[in-house]
Design an enzyme around this catalytic site. Structure first.
Site, PDB file in Angstrom:
ATOM      1  N   THR A   1       1.025  -4.437   4.246  1.00 54.53           N
ATOM      2  CA  THR A   1       0.711  -4.792   5.632  1.00 54.53           C
ATOM      3  C   THR A   1      -0.021  -6.118   5.790  1.00 54.53           C
ATOM      4  O   THR A   1       0.076  -6.743   6.840  1.00 54.53           O
ATOM      5  CB  THR A   1      -0.133  -3.682   6.296  1.00 54.53           C
ATOM      6  OG1 THR A   1      -1.357  -3.517   5.580  1.00 54.53           O
ATOM      7  CG2 THR A   1       0.641  -2.379   6.355  1.00 54.53           C
ATOM      8  N   ASP A   2      -0.728  -6.573   4.753  1.00 51.72           N
ATOM      9  CA  ASP A   2      -1.556  -7.768   4.928  1.00 51.72           C
ATOM     10  C   ASP A   2      -0.763  -9.020   5.259  1.00 51.72           C
ATOM     11  O   ASP A   2      -1.226  -9.859   6.033  1.00 51.72           O
ATOM     12  CB  ASP A   2      -2.430  -8.011   3.697  1.00 51.72           C
ATOM     13  CG  ASP A   2      -3.574  -7.022   3.619  1.00 51.72           C
ATOM     14  OD1 ASP A   2      -4.240  -6.791   4.655  1.00 51.72           O
ATOM     15  OD2 ASP A   2      -3.803  -6.466   2.536  1.00 51.72           O
TER      16      ASP A   2
ATOM     17  N   THR B   1       0.808  -1.213   0.000  1.00 56.86           N
ATOM     18  CA  THR B   1       0.000   0.000   0.000  1.00 56.86           C
ATOM     19  C   THR B   1       0.841   1.263   0.000  1.00 56.86           C
ATOM     20  O   THR B   1       0.488   2.257  -0.634  1.00 56.86           O
ATOM     21  CB  THR B   1      -0.957  -0.009   1.211  1.00 56.86           C
ATOM     22  OG1 THR B   1      -1.861  -1.115   1.060  1.00 56.86           O
ATOM     23  CG2 THR B   1      -1.753   1.278   1.315  1.00 56.86           C
TER      24      THR B   1
ATOM     25  N   SER C   1       1.033  -7.245  -1.028  1.00 61.39           N
ATOM     26  CA  SER C   1       1.491  -8.343  -0.172  1.00 61.39           C
ATOM     27  C   SER C   1       0.565  -9.551  -0.230  1.00 61.39           C
ATOM     28  O   SER C   1       0.993 -10.667   0.058  1.00 61.39           O
ATOM     29  CB  SER C   1       1.685  -7.877   1.271  1.00 61.39           C
ATOM     30  OG  SER C   1       0.463  -7.613   1.903  1.00 61.39           O
TER      31      SER C   1
END
Length: 161
Positions: free
Chosen positions: A82-83, A11, A53
């Site tokens: 971040t995932d 992101t 990710s």
């Protein structure tokens, strides 16, 4: 000391094109983020890949690990989506003699209200001050890379008990 920064997408690097949220992962945002700051240490930015990710594979994580192991620097920051950031942190566990800090953003760096600059600043401070190991820095907290997960509902990272 030179801090090695590896960019793998996520992101933080997303660029949106229209109101329907069509996006692509663009050039690493950390370059222009750092250019805007008064940085007084040496760093090198290397883009390893530009992936969301959720699209990361075990082969991608192996490529990231190889890059971390191969760099001459013992201080490494990785910008990452971040995932699946905790999964990559766990894939880097056991690297000896290096401090590795993963960070990213919950909103793209190009957004005015993005947490990107704050998280990058935290990661750069942590990589210079923490002992060897793997960490995640998000929203003012430093997490052990093996003891963290993303709470998707709360949109934040939490420690594992």
């Amino acid at each position: 000391m030179t801090i090695q920064i590896f960019c793998v997408g996520g992101t933080i690097d997303k660029i949106y094109f229209d109101a329907k949220s069509k996006y692509e992962v663009g050039a690493p945002a950390i370059g222009w983020l750092l250019d805007e700051l008064s940085i007084h240490f040496n760093y090198q930015v290397t883009s390893l890949m530009a992936k969301d990710s959720l699209d990361m594979t075990d082969a991608d994580r192996a490529e990231i690990r190889k890059a971390v192991e191969s760099t001459d620097s013992d201080r490494i920051v990785i910008t990452h989506g971040t995932d699946t950031m905790p999964e990559t942190a766990r894939a880097l566990h056991g690297i000896v003699g290096k401090t590795v800090v993963l960070t990213g953003a919950l909103a793209p760096a190009i957004f005015r209200n993005s947490d990107a600059a704050f998280n990058v600043g935290g990661a750069l401070a942590a990589v210079q001050s923490k002992p060897a190991g793997v960490y995640i820095v998000m929203n003012g907290e430093v997490f052990d890379g093996n003891l963290v997960r993303k709470d998707v509902a709360a949109n934040r990272f939490v420690r594992l008990d």
